[in-house]
Structures are given as C-alpha cells and as structure tokens.
Design a protein around this motif. Structure first.
Motif, PDB file in Angstrom:
ATOM      1  N   GLU A 508       0.903  -1.060  -0.104  1.00 45.54           N
ATOM      2  CA  GLU A 508       0.105   0.103   0.079  1.00 45.54           C
ATOM      3  C   GLU A 508       0.906   1.372  -0.105  1.00 45.54           C
ATOM      4  N   LEU A 509       2.066   1.297   0.639  1.00 42.93           N
ATOM      5  CA  LEU A 509       2.855   2.236   0.765  1.00 42.93           C
ATOM      6  C   LEU A 509       3.661   2.565  -0.392  1.00 42.93           C
ATOM      7  N   PHE A 510       4.028   1.435  -1.225  1.00 47.52           N
ATOM      8  CA  PHE A 510       4.630   1.534  -2.559  1.00 47.52           C
ATOM      9  C   PHE A 510       3.590   2.262  -3.495  1.00 47.52           C
ATOM     10  N   ASP A 511       2.201   1.723  -3.601  1.00 47.75           N
ATOM     11  CA  ASP A 511       1.261   2.263  -4.488  1.00 47.75           C
ATOM     12  C   ASP A 511       1.138   3.771  -4.339  1.00 47.75           C
ATOM     13  N   MET A 512       1.024   4.057  -3.096  1.00 40.04           N
ATOM     14  CA  MET A 512       0.963   5.702  -2.916  1.00 40.04           C
ATOM     15  C   MET A 512       2.153   6.390  -3.167  1.00 40.04           C
ATOM     16  N   SER A 513       3.166   5.626  -2.989  1.00 38.90           N
ATOM     17  CA  SER A 513       4.386   6.722  -3.272  1.00 38.90           C
ATOM     18  C   SER A 513       4.603   6.938  -4.970  1.00 38.90           C
ATOM     19  N   THR A 514       4.086   5.731  -5.526  1.00 34.48           N
ATOM     20  CA  THR A 514       4.294   6.119  -7.159  1.00 34.48           C
ATOM     21  C   THR A 514       3.611   7.191  -7.718  1.00 34.48           C
ATOM     22  N   ASN A 515       2.569   7.728  -7.071  1.00 36.09           N
ATOM     23  CA  ASN A 515       1.847   8.914  -7.064  1.00 36.09           C
ATOM     24  C   ASN A 515       2.531  10.183  -6.934  1.00 36.09           C
ATOM     25  N   LEU A 516       3.729  10.115  -6.301  1.00 28.94           N
ATOM     26  CA  LEU A 516       4.075  11.348  -5.749  1.00 28.94           C
ATOM     27  C   LEU A 516       4.980  12.129  -6.889  1.00 28.94           C
ATOM     28  N   THR A 517       5.309  13.164  -6.864  1.00 28.73           N
ATOM     29  CA  THR A 517       5.915  14.368  -8.107  1.00 28.73           C
ATOM     30  C   THR A 517       6.987  14.824  -7.199  1.00 28.73           C
ATOM     31  N   CYS A 518       7.964  15.134  -8.137  1.00 32.67           N
ATOM     32  CA  CYS A 518       8.937  15.896  -7.380  1.00 32.67           C
ATOM     33  C   CYS A 518       9.418  17.376  -8.263  1.00 32.67           C
ATOM     34  N   ARG A 521      15.948  17.518  -9.229  1.00 30.90           N
ATOM     35  CA  ARG A 521      16.446  16.092  -9.589  1.00 30.90           C
ATOM     36  C   ARG A 521      16.811  15.338  -8.202  1.00 30.90           C
ATOM     37  N   GLU A 522      17.470  16.147  -7.092  1.00 33.21           N
ATOM     38  CA  GLU A 522      17.807  15.364  -6.129  1.00 33.21           C
ATOM     39  C   GLU A 522      16.691  14.713  -5.170  1.00 33.21           C
ATOM     40  N   THR A 523      15.560  15.291  -5.048  1.00 34.75           N
ATOM     41  CA  THR A 523      14.515  14.805  -4.272  1.00 34.75           C
ATOM     42  C   THR A 523      13.913  13.551  -5.306  1.00 34.75           C
ATOM     43  N   GLU A 524      14.013  13.712  -6.716  1.00 32.60           N
ATOM     44  CA  GLU A 524      13.527  12.451  -7.492  1.00 32.60           C
ATOM     45  C   GLU A 524      14.294  11.269  -7.333  1.00 32.60           C
ATOM     46  N   GLU A 525      15.647  11.489  -7.140  1.00 29.87           N
ATOM     47  CA  GLU A 525      16.810  10.277  -7.138  1.00 29.87           C
ATOM     48  C   GLU A 525      16.375   9.596  -5.655  1.00 29.87           C
ATOM     49  N   SER A 526      16.165  10.461  -4.612  1.00 33.07           N
ATOM     50  CA  SER A 526      15.752   9.715  -3.387  1.00 33.07           C
ATOM     51  C   SER A 526      14.228   9.240  -3.240  1.00 33.07           C
ATOM     52  N   LEU A 527      13.119   9.835  -4.046  1.00 36.64           N
ATOM     53  CA  LEU A 527      12.120   8.851  -4.117  1.00 36.64           C
ATOM     54  C   LEU A 527      12.286   7.652  -4.933  1.00 36.64           C
ATOM     55  N   ALA A 528      13.173   7.596  -5.730  1.00 36.67           N
ATOM     56  CA  ALA A 528      13.361   6.394  -6.745  1.00 36.67           C
ATOM     57  C   ALA A 528      14.060   5.471  -5.722  1.00 36.67           C
ATOM     58  N   GLU A 529      15.094   5.971  -5.015  1.00 29.19           N
ATOM     59  CA  GLU A 529      15.693   5.037  -4.050  1.00 29.19           C
ATOM     60  C   GLU A 529      14.625   4.347  -3.093  1.00 29.19           C
ATOM     61  N   LEU A 530      13.413   5.010  -2.709  1.00 28.14           N
ATOM     62  CA  LEU A 530      12.732   4.650  -1.646  1.00 28.14           C
ATOM     63  C   LEU A 530      11.693   3.620  -2.206  1.00 28.14           C
ATOM     64  N   LEU A 531      11.396   3.832  -3.676  1.00 32.85           N
ATOM     65  CA  LEU A 531      10.498   3.140  -4.433  1.00 32.85           C
ATOM     66  C   LEU A 531      11.044   1.723  -4.467  1.00 32.85           C
ATOM     67  N   LYS A 532      12.510   1.542  -4.662  1.00 33.67           N
ATOM     68  CA  LYS A 532      13.088   0.478  -5.019  1.00 33.67           C
ATOM     69  C   LYS A 532      13.259  -0.335  -3.746  1.00 33.67           C
ATOM     70  N   VAL A 533      13.595   0.341  -2.503  1.00 34.64           N
ATOM     71  CA  VAL A 533      13.462  -0.553  -1.264  1.00 34.64           C
ATOM     72  C   VAL A 533      12.155  -1.100  -0.968  1.00 34.64           C
ATOM     73  N   LEU A 534      11.160  -0.368  -1.440  1.00 33.89           N
ATOM     74  CA  LEU A 534       9.645  -0.754  -0.788  1.00 33.89           C
ATOM     75  C   LEU A 534       9.504  -1.953  -1.837  1.00 33.89           C
ATOM     76  N   GLN A 535      10.017  -1.904  -3.087  1.00 31.96           N
ATOM     77  CA  GLN A 535       9.569  -2.810  -4.121  1.00 31.96           C
ATOM     78  C   GLN A 535      10.343  -4.245  -3.751  1.00 31.96           C
ATOM     79  N   GLU A 536      11.553  -4.067  -3.296  1.00 36.98           N
ATOM     80  CA  GLU A 536      12.421  -5.290  -2.910  1.00 36.98           C
ATOM     81  C   GLU A 536      11.631  -5.784  -1.575  1.00 36.98           C
ATOM     82  N   GLY A 537      11.174  -4.915  -0.613  1.00 35.62           N
ATOM     83  CA  GLY A 537      10.662  -5.487   0.694  1.00 35.62           C
ATOM     84  C   GLY A 537       9.340  -6.391   0.151  1.00 35.62           C
TER      85      GLY A 537
END
Length: 537
Positions: A508-518, A521-537
């Motif tokens: 549920e957290l991953f699905d909500m995070s995909t709807n976030l906008t940045c 560039r620095e924030t976009e990279e951090s968000l991408a890293e978070l989505l990667k962690v959530l997807q692997e988890g």
C-alpha cells in the motif's frame, strides 16, 4: 465516635508543636502533658467524691470545691486520703484546671507546671524500692530551647498546648478509650519519627499477631506472666490483655526492661493509663544484654515477646560464655549482630510450658559461623517451633523484611512450621499494613500446623538437617509460579499473520509513493531509491 473525637482532639494539641519540633521531640511533651492532665482531672473528681459523695458537674466546679477545702480545717485529712488512695496530692493551685485559669488570666508561669509535676513524682510510698510516679516527668524539660528560645516563648508554647487539651475531661473516658487514644498518639509519633520509631513502637498488627501466639493456650491462666526485655512503650505487653479471659486480665503480671530512660517512662505512663495496678508492674530501666535481669523470683514467665533493635552491636565479651543465658550454645552472637543474644536472653526466661515470640531480620535464619552454631543447638533441642515471614515495609523504622521466630521448651517432635506471609498486606502510600484478614489467615495456618500450598510447610527435623540447619523460608515454602507453556503452533500462526500484515502495508505504501511528484533532481533520486526499497521488501 467518642474515641475518634478524642484521638482528633489530642492530635490537635500535637499540631501546636509540629511546626517547630520533630515528632521524636514533641511526643515527650505532649504525652507528658496528657498524663499530667489525666491525673489532675481524676484527682479533682476524687476530691468531690470524698467531700460530698457525688460526681461534680464539671472540672471547674470540682476546682472551686478543692480550693475551698484547702482553706478549711479538714485540709490535712483530705490531703492524707488523696495520698493514700492515689499516691499523690496536687495542690489546688497546681491542678491543670488551675493553670488553665492562669493562662486565661495571663498569670501562668512554667514554674507552676514544674511544681505540679514535682508534686506528683514525690507522692506515695515506694513498692520494690520505687514510687509509682518517681522521675516520671524527668524528660519533660520545661527549659528546653526546643519549646522556645526565651522563657516567654516557652510559656506561650506550653500555654497553647494546654488550651487545646483544656476542653477534654479525661474522667469521661474509660481506661480502654483513654489508653487506646494514648496508643494512637504513639503510633502517629512513630509514623513521623523515621528510624527512631523502632525505639518505642511495634505496629499494632504485629503486636496483635505475636501476642495471640504467645498467649495461645494460656487464656484462662489466673496469674499469667509476660516478659518483654525490649519493651519500648509497652504496647506488646498491653496487647496480651486482649487475649486473656476477661476474668483473668486483672491478674496479669507484666515484666519489662528498656534501655532508653525516656521510652521507659513512656511505658510506665502507658501502663497507668490502661489501669494496670502498680503491684503488677515489674519494670527496669537497664541494658538487657548487660547483667541479667530479672534475677529475683519469679524469673521465668508464661510468655515472652520481643521486638529488639535489629543487628545491634554488643560487647560479646568472652565472660558471657559462662553466663547461664548463653553458655549452653557454645558460641556467642557476633559483636556486630546481637540478634541471637536478645533471643537467648528472652528464651532463658521462658517457662518450660511457655511460648516466646521474637521479631528479627531474616539473616538470623541462614547466617553461618557463630549464629549457625547457635541455631543448630536450638533446632537439635527442639526449641524452634515456627518461623513466620512478615511483609516488608510494615515497620516505620525499617523497610527490610522481618520474621517472627516462635520458641518453646517443651516441643519434643523438633519439627518446624514455616509460614510465608510476605504477601499478606495492604499497601497504602509508602507503607504496608496487615489487616485482620491477614492476621487471621496466619493464625489459622499456625493453629492447623499443616502444609498449605505456597503458604505454609511443616518441616521435619530430618528435612532441616538435610538443609544444614538453614531456615531460609524459600527452602521450605515454594511460592514461585510456573512459567506458562508456550503453544508453538499459535506462535507460528501469529508470526505468519504479522508477516502478511507487513507485506500488505508495504504494498500500500509503494502504491501511494508512485503517485508522488518531485520539483528537483535530488528529490527525484531519493524517491526512486525509496520505491526500490519498498519494491524489494
């Protein structure tokens, strides 16, 4: 209700001094003043009875008649009768009522109070070399700076206390009510005295328990004798009266010893206020662990009760090994812990068919060296009858857990009853209290002398011997609760359920995070890293 009102009235008098003195100080003044007023009121009523064979309408009327009698030709005869019947005669101008009138007229001086107390102390004939009231007010120091730094301030302090007591007519209360009020005050002072409370006070519940044990089977004894070698205010001794048959109570012989002169006088006052005849009071101001006392018949008693100072230092001089109190036991109690010295002194003065109860710290049950040797002798002789573990925090003077050791000389079987009453209490703020139901439960187990699960165990001598004469209560009464069994299937099911919840929440957290906008560039990279962690988890 009358008793409650009396208690409150007396405590109000204590409040006058509480702001300037500690409880350990002002108790001597208030209790001494109450005792003086009690004697004064009683004498005024006696005067009217002797003069007119009736009760006065008030203390003021009795005072007026007494002053008139002082000017009459019959004065010497009246004074002689008062001295014969009451052992003293306070002059009319020195009664409490007279001094209270002086306070109101602003003519009171502390010298008049001093003289009144002197009149009381010097009256009467001596019995066994001592007068009934001799030196009783010795610790009532009218000139003490504690009462005030100047004579005027001391006068004002004592006047204020007397004003609080003036409206109480002590003759209107029976001996039990007045004596109980005195005990109530002693208990209140103990609550405020901290460690010093142990010098003069044993909590009522403990007094009740130990005296019920000591008097058991002797309720109908026509001349029951009881001895307390560390008597404090005498409360343990007086409690014994409650468990002796009513028709035998007036014949109880009280024996007691107290090292503190102040506390010794407190006990004497307590006995008089409880109407114990002087010929039945056998008391000594002295050191129990010094030269033996009593040494004149009778020297052995039906009951012995003690609450000595715990782990007190004493001389333990080698000469005591030939003292009849200690010589049988091969060793002396160590210098730093006189617990067994007190125990053996009391036990020496117990009759062959008597019962002794002593309150001591738990260390006496298991400590080795000399104490272990003494304990072994007592057990081999069959002298230890029961060990009762008390709750911690029931004494004002210490928070350590204590125990009652019950001893007998005629206990042939050598078994020992262990009772773990450490959980039998009611908690109130920082203090623990034992109530009637707790005491009754302990007494029921004591009477039955049988095993009670997690509460009592009757240990054979062989069992005690196997434990190397160690009497530590947990060796004999197991109060531990078994750990609950673990249901592994239920644990596995719960873990699977939790794991499923975690995965669902992560999705549920991953699905909500995909709807976030940045915005950068620095924030976009951090968000991408978070989505990667959530997807692997």
């Amino acid at each position: 209700m009358a008793s409650q009102e009396l208690n409150q009235a007396l405590w109000n008098a204590a409040n006058v001094m509480r702001s300037t003195m500690s409880a350990d100080e002002y108790k001597n003044y208030l209790l001494g003043m109450i005792f003086y007023k009690y004697l004064s009121d009683r004498q005024l009523y006696a005067v009217v009875d002797l003069l007119e064979d009736r009760k006065p309408e008030s203390l003021d009327e009795a005072q007026r008649l007494y002053e008139e009698a002082r000017q009459s030709e019959d004065w010497e005869d009246l004074k002689a009768e008062l001295e014969e019947n009451y052992s003293f005669a306070i002059e009319p101008q020195y009664t409490f009522t007279a001094l209270y009138n002086e306070i109101n007229n602003k003519t009171f001086t502390t010298d008049h109070l001093r003289q009144a107390m002197r009149d009381i102390e010097q009256g009467g004939e001596a019995i066994r070399g001592q007068k009934l009231y001799e030196d009783l007010f010795e610790d009532f120091d009218i000139d003490s700076k504690s009462l005030g730094t100047t004579p005027a301030k001391r006068n004002a302090m004592l006047s204020d206390v007397m004003k609080e007591l003036a409206h109480i007519d002590f003759t209107q209360y029976g001996a039990d009510a007045l004596g109980d009020a005195y005990e109530y005050l002693i208990g209140q002072f103990a609550a405020g005295s901290g460690k010093k409370a142990g010098e003069f006070y044993t909590p009522q519940a403990v007094s009740e328990l130990i005296t019920r044990i000591v008097t058991k089977g002797k309720e109908g004894e026509p001349a029951f004798s009881i001895y307390d070698p560390c008597m404090g205010s005498g409360s343990l001794l007086l409690h014994a009266r409650s468990y002796i048959n009513e028709d035998c109570r007036n014949g109880i012989q009280f024996f007691g010893q107290e090292i503190s002169h102040t506390t010794y006088n407190l006990a004497r006052m307590n006995m008089i206020l409880h109407n114990v005849p002087f010929q039945y009071q056998h008391f000594r101001n002295g050191d129990t662990l010094g030269a033996d006392w009593p040494t004149e018949e009778p020297t052995n008693y039906d009951g012995v009760c003690m609450n000595p100072p715990y782990s007190q230092h004493w001389s333990a001089a080698a000469g005591f090994l030939t003292d009849p109190r200690f010589q049988r036991y091969e060793k002396l109690a160590p210098k730093s812990k006189a617990d067994f010295a007190f125990l053996l002194h009391g036990f020496y003065h117990l009759k062959e068919n008597g019962t002794m109860g002593i309150i001591l710290p738990h260390g006496v049950l298991f400590r080795g060296a000399a104490e272990g040797t003494i304990r072994k002798h007592l057990l081999e002789d069959g002298n230890i009858y029961a060990v009762i573990g008390l709750p911690a925090g029931i004494f004002f003077s210490t928070g350590i857990p204590t125990c009652i050791i019950v001893l007998k000389k005629d206990h042939v079987s050598r078994d020992v009853l262990f009772i773990d009453a450490s959980k039998e209490f009611r908690k109130e703020k920082a203090q623990n209290f034992m109530d009637a139901e707790h005491i009754d439960k302990i007494m029921a187990a004591y009477d039955e002398r049988k095993d009670v699960d997690k509460f009592a165990h009757l240990a054979t001598f062989e069992e005690i011997k196997e434990n190397d004469y160690n009497l530590n209560i947990p060796r004999y009464v197991d109060t531990s609760e078994p750990e609950p069994e673990v249901d592994l299937k239920a644990v596995c099911a719960e873990m699977q359920s939790i794991d499923a919840d975690i995965q669902q929440t992560a999705k549920e957290l991953f699905d909500m995070s995909t709807n976030l906008t940045c915005q950068d560039r620095e924030t976009e990279e951090s968000l991408a890293e978070l989505l990667k962690v959530l997807q692997e988890g």
